[in-house]
Design an enzyme around this catalytic site. Structure first.
Site, mmCIF file in Angstrom:
data_model
loop_
_atom_site.group_PDB
_atom_site.id
_atom_site.type_symbol
_atom_site.label_atom_id
_atom_site.label_comp_id
_atom_site.label_asym_id
_atom_site.label_seq_id
_atom_site.Cartn_x
_atom_site.Cartn_y
_atom_site.Cartn_z
ATOM 1 N N ARG A 52 0.854 -1.205 0.000
ATOM 2 C CA ARG A 52 0.000 0.000 0.000
ATOM 3 C C ARG A 52 0.881 1.243 0.000
ATOM 4 N NH1 ARG A 52 -1.224 1.933 4.542
ATOM 5 N NH2 ARG A 52 -1.875 0.002 5.549
ATOM 6 N N TYR A 105 -18.389 15.384 -15.421
ATOM 7 C CA TYR A 105 -18.594 13.936 -15.531
ATOM 8 C C TYR A 105 -19.582 13.524 -14.430
ATOM 9 C CZ TYR A 105 -17.516 9.007 -14.814
ATOM 10 O OH TYR A 105 -17.595 7.655 -14.630
ATOM 11 N N LYS A 203 -9.402 5.202 -19.149
ATOM 12 C CA LYS A 203 -9.796 5.659 -20.476
ATOM 13 C C LYS A 203 -8.595 5.648 -21.433
ATOM 14 C CE LYS A 203 -13.536 6.181 -18.064
ATOM 15 N NZ LYS A 203 -13.934 7.436 -17.442
HETATM 16 C C1 LIG Z 1 -14.482 7.880 -16.220
HETATM 17 C C2 LIG Z 1 -14.199 9.265 -15.774
HETATM 18 C C3 LIG Z 1 -13.927 9.554 -14.420
HETATM 19 C C4 LIG Z 1 -14.003 8.498 -13.325
HETATM 20 O O1 LIG Z 1 -13.018 7.534 -13.447
HETATM 21 P P1 LIG Z 1 -13.194 5.995 -12.993
HETATM 22 O O2 LIG Z 1 -11.905 5.372 -13.385
HETATM 23 O O3 LIG Z 1 -14.389 5.454 -13.699
HETATM 24 O O4 LIG Z 1 -13.409 6.021 -11.501
HETATM 25 C C5 LIG Z 1 -13.621 10.858 -14.102
HETATM 26 N N1 LIG Z 1 -13.598 11.835 -15.028
HETATM 27 C C6 LIG Z 1 -13.875 11.602 -16.319
HETATM 28 C C7 LIG Z 1 -13.835 12.721 -17.301
HETATM 29 C C8 LIG Z 1 -14.187 10.313 -16.741
HETATM 30 O O5 LIG Z 1 -14.477 10.090 -18.028
#
Ligand SMILES: *Cc1c(COP(=O)(O)O)cnc(C)c1O
Length: 385
Positions: A52, A105, A203
């Site tokens: 951690r 978001y 992403k």
């Molecule tokens: C998906 C997303 C998040 C959140 O991220 P996670 O990995 O799903 O927790 C935050 N900001 C934006 C712009 C996103 O597309």
């Protein structure tokens, strides 16, 4: 390996990724271990004592992300929202106030409205593309943070990062930029004055829809130390295998982003001419209200495209259901193209709030497949009944 000495793609492949000192392995090993043997009481080898607190695979990813954003410190988390939560609770206290985008978001909005608010954090949602609205929302002495996203999800509005940084600093506040949509290849907020960059590495950074993760990168050492303390104290760390997958994805970020942009530009040109489409939202269009700002701060305009339909909400849902190659799914930024209806999917949690999105809106995450196949799929999905 410093950001000054090498280009972006070199850093993506090499920063934090020297060959393994023990074996020469070219790819950083997955240190799938929770703990580390110590040479003597109080003498952990190379400083590693518990995963951690520190893990070499996660360190490799963190160093690479810091280099790509031109920042001092990178920290990797279990998800984008875990990174956001850690940042909020590290820099804000109950009674503080935060300015957030009025089209944040959905998960970010839910974190502020349903979690942080109960914990005593106050927030105001404003259009961040309007600096006067941001200034008017400021509560001097209380506003600790401007939370920004640019381009935004799913409306693709653009905020001027340098202008927001100036405003935040004028009031002794911090500017955080969620750079998930652009990725550091297209936009580097820290070089424009932001204090901290937030990512959902799920992403574009991961890029293959096979791992969930998040990251923070700071411009300064002090905030970096503070966030590193909270990363360990709160514990929402990125696991070694997840860090490895993300690092593997990051190596090709530049080439993937260029193809995402090439394909998105073709999709935009196609949709602009389609009679069923009333409006295409893409910062690369000269007609987009944020185009000039986007052109100033982004290398290109990204792979996300939203559009509105003449046939209203029913047609928007129908197009999502009829698409084949564009997979009907939440999330974005992977090599495969995705389609979704934000009003009923990613942004359902914002329904009835100031952050509600239009019901005739469809969002595309344009992937890197052969463009003619993508256009043919849109053609059949948009065909009249
Ligand atoms: C998906 C997303 C998040 C959140 O991220 P996670 O990995 O799903 O927790 C935050 N900001 C934006 C712009 C996103 O597309």
């Amino acid at each position: 390996m410093t950001a000054d000495a090498h280009g972006f793609d070199t850093l993506a492949i090499h920063a934090g990724q020297e060959p393994d000192p023990r074996t020469g392995a070219v790819v950083p090993p997955i240190y799938q271990t929770s703990t580390y043997a110590q040479d003597a009481v109080g003498a952990p080898r190379l400083g590693y004592e518990y995963s951690r607190s520190g893990n070499p695979t996660r360190d490799a990813l963190q160093e690479c992300l810091a280099a790509l954003e031109g920042g001092r410190r990178g920290l990797a988390f279990a998800s984008g929202l875990a990174a956001e939560d850690t940042l909020l609770r590290a820099v804000c206290r109950p009674g503080d106030h935060v300015v957030i985008p009025d089209d944040a978001y959905g998960g970010t909005y839910r974190l502020f409205a349903k979690v942080a608010e109960n914990w005593g954090l106050d927030w105001t949602a404003v259009p961040l593309s309007d600096p006067d609205a941001v200034r008017a929302a400021f509560r001097p002495g209380h506003t600790r943070l401007i939370w920004s996203e640019t381009p935004t999800n799913p409306l693709l509005n653009v905020a001027d990062i340098a202008a927001l940084a100036g405003l935040a600093h004028e009031f002794d506040a911090l500017l955080a930029v969620d750079n998930t949509f652009a990725s550091p290849y297209l936009q580097q907020p820290l070089t424009l004055g932001a204090d901290v960059v937030v990512h959902s590495t799920t992403k574009y950074l991961g890029g293959h829809s096979d791992v969930v993760g998040g990251a923070l990168v700071t411009a300064g050492d002090e905030l970096g130390e503070q966030l590193a303390f909270h990363q360990n104290a709160m514990g929402a760390v990125n696991g070694p295998f997840d860090a490895w997958l993300t690092l593997r994805g990051v190596k090709t970020l530049g080439v993937r982003m260029d193809r995402h942009c090439d394909n998105a530009e073709r999709v935009v040109a196609y949709l602009e001419r389609h009679p069923a489409v009333t409006r295409v939202l893409y910062p690369g269009l000269a007609s987009h209200p944020g185009h000039e700002t986007a052109a100033k701060q982004m290398r290109r305009f990204g792979g996300m495209v939203s559009f509105r339909l003449a046939g209203g909400p029913e047609q928007a849902v129908r197009v999502c259901n009829r698409a084949r190659l564009f997979v009907l799914a939440e999330s974005l930024g992977g090599v495969e193209s995705l389609i979704e209806h934000p009003g009923q999917m990613t942004h359902l949690s914002a329904a009835g709030s100031a952050l509600e999105v239009p019901a005739d809106l469809v969002r595309l995450s344009v992937g890197i497949e052969t463009i003619d196949d993508l256009l043919a799929d849109l053609e059949q999905a948009l065909r009249p009944l």
